[in-house]
Design an enzyme around this catalytic site. Structure first.
Site, PDB file in Angstrom:
ATOM      1  N   SER A 127       0.811  -1.219   0.000  1.00  0.00           N
ATOM      2  CA  SER A 127       0.000   0.000   0.000  1.00  0.00           C
ATOM      3  C   SER A 127       0.842   1.266   0.000  1.00  0.00           C
ATOM      4  O   SER A 127       1.921   1.325   0.606  1.00  0.00           O
ATOM      5  CB  SER A 127      -0.880  -0.010   1.249  1.00  0.00           C
ATOM      6  OG  SER A 127      -1.413   1.275   1.490  1.00  0.00           O
ATOM      7  N   GLU A 129       0.206   3.616   1.783  1.00  0.00           N
ATOM      8  CA  GLU A 129       0.303   4.030   3.202  1.00  0.00           C
ATOM      9  C   GLU A 129       1.703   3.780   3.739  1.00  0.00           C
ATOM     10  O   GLU A 129       2.096   4.361   4.755  1.00  0.00           O
ATOM     11  CB  GLU A 129      -0.706   3.250   4.046  1.00  0.00           C
ATOM     12  CG  GLU A 129      -2.091   3.836   4.058  1.00  0.00           C
ATOM     13  CD  GLU A 129      -2.185   5.160   4.797  1.00  0.00           C
ATOM     14  OE1 GLU A 129      -1.750   5.233   5.953  1.00  0.00           O
ATOM     15  OE2 GLU A 129      -2.701   6.126   4.205  1.00  0.00           O
ATOM     16  N   TYR A 151      -1.393   0.273  10.659  1.00  0.00           N
ATOM     17  CA  TYR A 151      -1.687  -0.375   9.372  1.00  0.00           C
ATOM     18  C   TYR A 151      -0.492  -0.228   8.430  1.00  0.00           C
ATOM     19  O   TYR A 151      -0.031  -1.203   7.821  1.00  0.00           O
ATOM     20  CB  TYR A 151      -2.935   0.267   8.746  1.00  0.00           C
ATOM     21  CG  TYR A 151      -3.172  -0.120   7.303  1.00  0.00           C
ATOM     22  CD1 TYR A 151      -3.777  -1.316   6.965  1.00  0.00           C
ATOM     23  CD2 TYR A 151      -2.764   0.727   6.258  1.00  0.00           C
ATOM     24  CE1 TYR A 151      -3.982  -1.666   5.627  1.00  0.00           C
ATOM     25  CE2 TYR A 151      -2.962   0.387   4.930  1.00  0.00           C
ATOM     26  CZ  TYR A 151      -3.574  -0.810   4.615  1.00  0.00           C
ATOM     27  OH  TYR A 151      -3.777  -1.157   3.299  1.00  0.00           O
TER      28      TYR A 151
HETATM   29  P1  NAP Z   1     -11.422  -4.410   2.171  1.00  0.00           P
HETATM   30  O1  NAP Z   1     -12.583  -4.078   1.306  1.00  0.00           O
HETATM   31  O2  NAP Z   1     -11.326  -3.789   3.513  1.00  0.00           O
HETATM   32  O3  NAP Z   1     -11.368  -6.012   2.324  1.00  0.00           O
HETATM   33  C1  NAP Z   1     -10.563  -6.638   3.278  1.00  0.00           C
HETATM   34  C2  NAP Z   1     -10.807  -8.126   3.220  1.00  0.00           C
HETATM   35  O4  NAP Z   1      -9.936  -8.769   4.165  1.00  0.00           O
HETATM   36  C3  NAP Z   1     -12.228  -8.574   3.571  1.00  0.00           C
HETATM   37  O5  NAP Z   1     -12.647  -9.540   2.634  1.00  0.00           O
HETATM   38  C4  NAP Z   1     -12.070  -9.238   4.943  1.00  0.00           C
HETATM   39  O6  NAP Z   1     -12.978 -10.279   5.194  1.00  0.00           O
HETATM   40  C5  NAP Z   1     -10.671  -9.810   4.802  1.00  0.00           C
HETATM   41  N1  NAP Z   1     -10.095 -10.165   6.096  1.00  0.00           N
HETATM   42  C6  NAP Z   1     -10.046  -9.421   7.230  1.00  0.00           C
HETATM   43  N2  NAP Z   1      -9.478 -10.124   8.236  1.00  0.00           N
HETATM   44  C7  NAP Z   1      -9.155 -11.331   7.730  1.00  0.00           C
HETATM   45  C8  NAP Z   1      -8.567 -12.502   8.286  1.00  0.00           C
HETATM   46  N3  NAP Z   1      -8.189 -12.564   9.564  1.00  0.00           N
HETATM   47  N4  NAP Z   1      -8.390 -13.577   7.481  1.00  0.00           N
HETATM   48  C9  NAP Z   1      -8.788 -13.547   6.188  1.00  0.00           C
HETATM   49  N5  NAP Z   1      -9.355 -12.465   5.602  1.00  0.00           N
HETATM   50  C10 NAP Z   1      -9.542 -11.367   6.360  1.00  0.00           C
HETATM   51  O7  NAP Z   1     -10.054  -4.071   1.400  1.00  0.00           O
HETATM   52  P2  NAP Z   1      -9.818  -3.689  -0.149  1.00  0.00           P
HETATM   53  O8  NAP Z   1     -10.040  -2.239  -0.326  1.00  0.00           O
HETATM   54  O9  NAP Z   1     -10.517  -4.672  -1.006  1.00  0.00           O
HETATM   55  O10 NAP Z   1      -8.239  -3.897  -0.242  1.00  0.00           O
HETATM   56  C11 NAP Z   1      -7.672  -5.173  -0.571  1.00  0.00           C
HETATM   57  C12 NAP Z   1      -6.243  -5.223  -0.078  1.00  0.00           C
HETATM   58  O11 NAP Z   1      -5.486  -4.190  -0.694  1.00  0.00           O
HETATM   59  C13 NAP Z   1      -6.072  -5.012   1.425  1.00  0.00           C
HETATM   60  O12 NAP Z   1      -4.975  -5.788   1.837  1.00  0.00           O
HETATM   61  C14 NAP Z   1      -5.722  -3.538   1.548  1.00  0.00           C
HETATM   62  O13 NAP Z   1      -4.985  -3.307   2.726  1.00  0.00           O
HETATM   63  C15 NAP Z   1      -4.892  -3.346   0.291  1.00  0.00           C
HETATM   64  N6  NAP Z   1      -4.893  -2.008  -0.294  1.00  0.00           N
HETATM   65  C16 NAP Z   1      -6.072  -1.394  -0.585  1.00  0.00           C
HETATM   66  C17 NAP Z   1      -6.052  -0.148  -1.190  1.00  0.00           C
HETATM   67  C18 NAP Z   1      -7.336   0.552  -1.548  1.00  0.00           C
HETATM   68  O14 NAP Z   1      -7.284   1.754  -1.842  1.00  0.00           O
HETATM   69  N7  NAP Z   1      -8.471  -0.147  -1.605  1.00  0.00           N
HETATM   70  C19 NAP Z   1      -4.823   0.465  -1.509  1.00  0.00           C
HETATM   71  C20 NAP Z   1      -3.655  -0.221  -1.208  1.00  0.00           C
HETATM   72  C21 NAP Z   1      -3.688  -1.469  -0.617  1.00  0.00           C
HETATM   73  P3  NAP Z   1     -14.384 -10.068   6.000  1.00  0.00           P
HETATM   74  O15 NAP Z   1     -15.228  -9.284   5.054  1.00  0.00           O
HETATM   75  O16 NAP Z   1     -14.885 -11.438   6.248  1.00  0.00           O
HETATM   76  O17 NAP Z   1     -14.024  -9.302   7.243  1.00  0.00           O
HETATM   77  O1  G4F Z   2     -10.603   6.857   2.819  1.00  0.00           O
HETATM   78  P1  G4F Z   2      -9.599   6.723   3.887  1.00  0.00           P
HETATM   79  O2  G4F Z   2     -10.029   6.089   5.155  1.00  0.00           O
HETATM   80  O3  G4F Z   2      -8.372   5.970   3.212  1.00  0.00           O
HETATM   81  P2  G4F Z   2      -6.811   5.874   3.594  1.00  0.00           P
HETATM   82  O4  G4F Z   2      -6.562   6.177   5.004  1.00  0.00           O
HETATM   83  O5  G4F Z   2      -6.072   6.669   2.575  1.00  0.00           O
HETATM   84  O6  G4F Z   2      -6.545   4.307   3.374  1.00  0.00           O
HETATM   85  C1  G4F Z   2      -7.016   3.621   2.216  1.00  0.00           C
HETATM   86  O7  G4F Z   2      -6.048   3.730   1.204  1.00  0.00           O
HETATM   87  C2  G4F Z   2      -4.786   3.095   1.494  1.00  0.00           C
HETATM   88  C3  G4F Z   2      -3.857   3.350   0.306  1.00  0.00           C
HETATM   89  O8  G4F Z   2      -3.145   4.541   0.513  1.00  0.00           O
HETATM   90  C4  G4F Z   2      -5.034   1.632   1.728  1.00  0.00           C
HETATM   91  F1  G4F Z   2      -3.853   0.993   1.949  1.00  0.00           F
HETATM   92  C5  G4F Z   2      -5.964   1.449   2.903  1.00  0.00           C
HETATM   93  O9  G4F Z   2      -6.239   0.062   3.095  1.00  0.00           O
HETATM   94  C6  G4F Z   2      -7.277   2.161   2.602  1.00  0.00           C
HETATM   95  O10 G4F Z   2      -7.913   1.497   1.536  1.00  0.00           O
HETATM   96  O11 G4F Z   2      -8.998   8.166   4.257  1.00  0.00           O
HETATM   97  C7  G4F Z   2      -8.482   9.034   3.272  1.00  0.00           C
HETATM   98  C8  G4F Z   2      -8.225  10.392   3.892  1.00  0.00           C
HETATM   99  C9  G4F Z   2      -7.427  10.349   5.200  1.00  0.00           C
HETATM  100  O12 G4F Z   2      -6.456  11.359   5.163  1.00  0.00           O
HETATM  101  C10 G4F Z   2      -8.456  10.652   6.279  1.00  0.00           C
HETATM  102  O13 G4F Z   2      -7.933  11.297   7.432  1.00  0.00           O
HETATM  103  O14 G4F Z   2      -9.477  10.987   4.223  1.00  0.00           O
HETATM  104  C11 G4F Z   2      -9.372  11.583   5.508  1.00  0.00           C
HETATM  105  N1  G4F Z   2     -10.718  11.714   6.091  1.00  0.00           N
HETATM  106  C12 G4F Z   2     -11.307  12.879   6.439  1.00  0.00           C
HETATM  107  N2  G4F Z   2     -12.505  12.632   6.979  1.00  0.00           N
HETATM  108  C13 G4F Z   2     -11.543  10.706   6.391  1.00  0.00           C
HETATM  109  C14 G4F Z   2     -12.683  11.294   6.968  1.00  0.00           C
HETATM  110  N3  G4F Z   2     -11.431   9.374   6.227  1.00  0.00           N
HETATM  111  C15 G4F Z   2     -12.466   8.596   6.619  1.00  0.00           C
HETATM  112  N4  G4F Z   2     -12.381   7.266   6.445  1.00  0.00           N
HETATM  113  N5  G4F Z   2     -13.598   9.129   7.206  1.00  0.00           N
HETATM  114  C16 G4F Z   2     -13.757  10.475   7.390  1.00  0.00           C
HETATM  115  O15 G4F Z   2     -14.761  10.931   7.909  1.00  0.00           O
END
Ligand code: NAP
Ligand code: G4F
Length: 327
Positions: A127, A129, A151
Site C-alpha cells: 500500500s 500508506e 496499518y
Molecule cells: P477491504 O474491502 O477492507 O477487504 C478486506 C478483506 O480482508 C475482507 O474480505 C475481509 O474479510 C478480509 N479479512 C479481514 N481479516 C481477515 C482474516 N483474519 N483472514 C482472512 N481475511 C480477512 O479491502 P480492499 O479495499 O478490497 O483492499 C484489498 C487489499 O489491498 C487489502 O490488503 C488492503 O490493505 C490493500 N490495499 C487497498 C487499497 C485501496 O485503496 N483499496 C490500496 C492499497 C492497498 P471479511 O469481510 O470477512 O471481514
Molecule cells: O478513505 P480513507 O479512510 O483511506 P486511507 O486512510 O487513505 O486508506 C485507504 O487507502 C490506502 C492506500 O493509501 C489503503 F492501503 C488502505 O487500506 C485504505 O484502503 O482516508 C483518506 C483520507 C485520510 O487522510 C483521512 O484522514 O481521508 C481523511 N478523512 C477525512 N474525513 C476521512 C474522513 N477518512 C475517513 N475514512 N472518514 C472520514 O470521515
C-alpha cells in the site's frame, strides 16, 4: 483452467478481481473467515462461480489446508484489516492479520510448494500508506518508507517479507504498491464512499449533514476495476517484482466533495459538510501521489477511469441504490 485463490474475497478488490479472473477463464476460489460469515450469501448471489474455502490469515494451518485443497496456480493476498483509522485502536489485531498474515501465507506456500514445473505465484497487496510522511514526490518503487499508522507499519512488514521470500527462496512473489482505489464496491468506512453515499442520502432527503475529519489530506485516487488488472499482469511476468500502481494525480478531499455535490445537483458542499474530532487520526498521511511509469512500461498497464469519472460513477451508483432502498 488456471486456479486462483483470493484472500479478502468479500472486500472491494476481492470482488473486482474475482470478476476479472472469471472472465479470463480462471476457476476462482475465495478464502472466507468465520463459522457463518454473513457476507457469504450476498457474495455468492452476485458471483455464483466463486468457490468458498474456509480459512483465516491468523491461522497458519488453515492456510496450508486451503492451499492443499485448492492447488492454486496463483494466490492473491488481499485479506487485511485495511481501515487505517481502526488500526490505531486495534494495532495488535492489525499487525497480526495485515502483517503476520503475509508471513503465514508465504510460509504455507513454501511448505506446500505447488506443481514442480509450475510453482505457485503470489501477489501481495502492499500500500501507498507505507510512504506515510512522504520522502519524495511523486513516490516510486525506490522511495523510502515512513509509515504513519499501525496499518502502514504492518504493510511495510508484509512488503519486506514478500521481497525477502522472493530473494531467499526464489518464490514468484510480487508486491503491488497500490495507491487509493475506489468505486461503487468501496466499504462505507472509507472517505470516498462515505461522501458518495451521504450525497445520495442528502439528495433524497434522508440525511441533513455529513461530518468528516481532516479535509486537507490529498490522495491519488484511481478506480478499483483498473487496479485489479495490474495485480494479474504482475503474476503473468516471467520474473516477480514490485510495482507502484497509481494515477499520478493528487486531489484534496475538498475536490472530491465539490464534484460529488455538483454531480447530485446540490451546489456548494460547504452548506452540508461539518467536521468532527472523532474522524481525525493521531497521525496523518498528508499527501500521496504515485509514479506508475515502471508498471506502464513493463506491464503495459494504464488506468482508464479518471478522477471526475470516478466521482460521478460512485455518486450515480449511490443515488440509484439509496432510491431503491427508500422504496
Ligand atoms: P477491504 O474491502 O477492507 O477487504 C478486506 C478483506 O480482508 C475482507 O474480505 C475481509 O474479510 C478480509 N479479512 C479481514 N481479516 C481477515 C482474516 N483474519 N483472514 C482472512 N481475511 C480477512 O479491502 P480492499 O479495499 O478490497 O483492499 C484489498 C487489499 O489491498 C487489502 O490488503 C488492503 O490493505 C490493500 N490495499 C487497498 C487499497 C485501496 O485503496 N483499496 C490500496 C492499497 C492497498 P471479511 O469481510 O470477512 O471481514
Ligand atoms: O478513505 P480513507 O479512510 O483511506 P486511507 O486512510 O487513505 O486508506 C485507504 O487507502 C490506502 C492506500 O493509501 C489503503 F492501503 C488502505 O487500506 C485504505 O484502503 O482516508 C483518506 C483520507 C485520510 O487522510 C483521512 O484522514 O481521508 C481523511 N478523512 C477525512 N474525513 C476521512 C474522513 N477518512 C475517513 N475514512 N472518514 C472520514 O470521515
Amino acid at each position: 483452467m488456471p486456479r486462483a485463490l483470493i484472500t479478502g474475497i468479500t472486500g472491494q478488490d476481492g470482488q473486482h478481481l474475482a470478476e476479472f479472473l472469471h472472465e479470463k477463464g480462471y476457476e476462482v476460489f475465495g478464502l472466507m473467515k468465520g463459522q457463518n460469515n454473513p457476507k457469504i450469501g450476498p457474495l455468492l448471489a452476485e458471483f455464483p462461480y466463486i468457490r468458498i474455502v474456509s480459512g483465516d490469515l491468523t491461522d497458519f494451518a488453515s492456510l496450508v489446508a486451503a492451499i492443499r485443497t485448492v492447488q492454486p496456480n496463483e494466490i492473491y493476498n488481499l485479506g487485511a484489516i485495511s481501515f487505517v483509522a481502526i488500526s490505531f485502536t486495534q494495532a495488535e489485531l492489525t499487525s497480526n492479520v495485515t502483517g503476520l498474515g503475509v508471513l503465514r501465507m508465504l510460509e504455507a506456500i513454501r511448505l506446500v510448494g505447488g506443481e514442480k514445473d509450475n510453482p505457485i505465484r503470489f501477489y501481495q497487496a502492499s500500500s501507498s500508506e507505507m510512504y506515510g510522511k512522504v520522502r519524495e514526490i511523486p513516490q516510486t518503487e525506490l522511495t523510502a518508507f515512513h509509515p504513519r499508522s499501525p496499518y502502514g507499519v504492518a504493510k511495510v512488514f508484509g512488503h519486506h517479507m514478500t521481497v525477502n521470500y522472493r530473494e531467499s527462496y526464489g518464490l514468484h512473489a510480487s508486491s503491488g504498491i497500490l495507491f487509493n482505489h475506489e468505486g461503487p464496491r468501496r466499504g462505507y468506512e472509507f472517505v470516498t464512499r462515505k461522501i458518495s453515499s451521504s450525497v445520495a442520502r442528502i439528495k433524497l432527503g434522508m440525511q441533513d449533514k455529513l461530518l468528516l475529519g481532516n479535509l486537507a489530506a490529498k490522495r491519488d485516487w484511481g478506480y478499483a476495476g483498473d487496479y485489479v488488472k495490474a495485480m494479474w499482469l504482475m503474476l503473468q511476468q516471467d520474473k516477480p517484482d514490485d510495482y507502484v500502481i497509481a494515477t499520478g494525480e493528487t486531489h484534496e478531499i475538498t475536490e472530491f466533495l465539490q464534484l460529488a455535490f455538483e454531480c447530485a445537483g446540490l451546489g456548494d458542499w460547504r452548506k452540508y459538510v461539518g467536521q468532527d474530532k472523532q474522524y481525525f487520526r493521531p497521525a496523518e498521511v498528508d499527501l500521496l501521489v504515485g509514479d506508475a511509469s515502471k508498471a506502464e512500461k513493463t506491464l503495459g498497464w494504464k488506468r482508464e477511469v479518471d478522477f471526475p469519472a470516478l466521482v460521478e460513477m460512485m455518486v450515480r451508483h449511490d443515488l440509484d441504490l439509496e432510491a431503491k432502498r427508500a422504496k
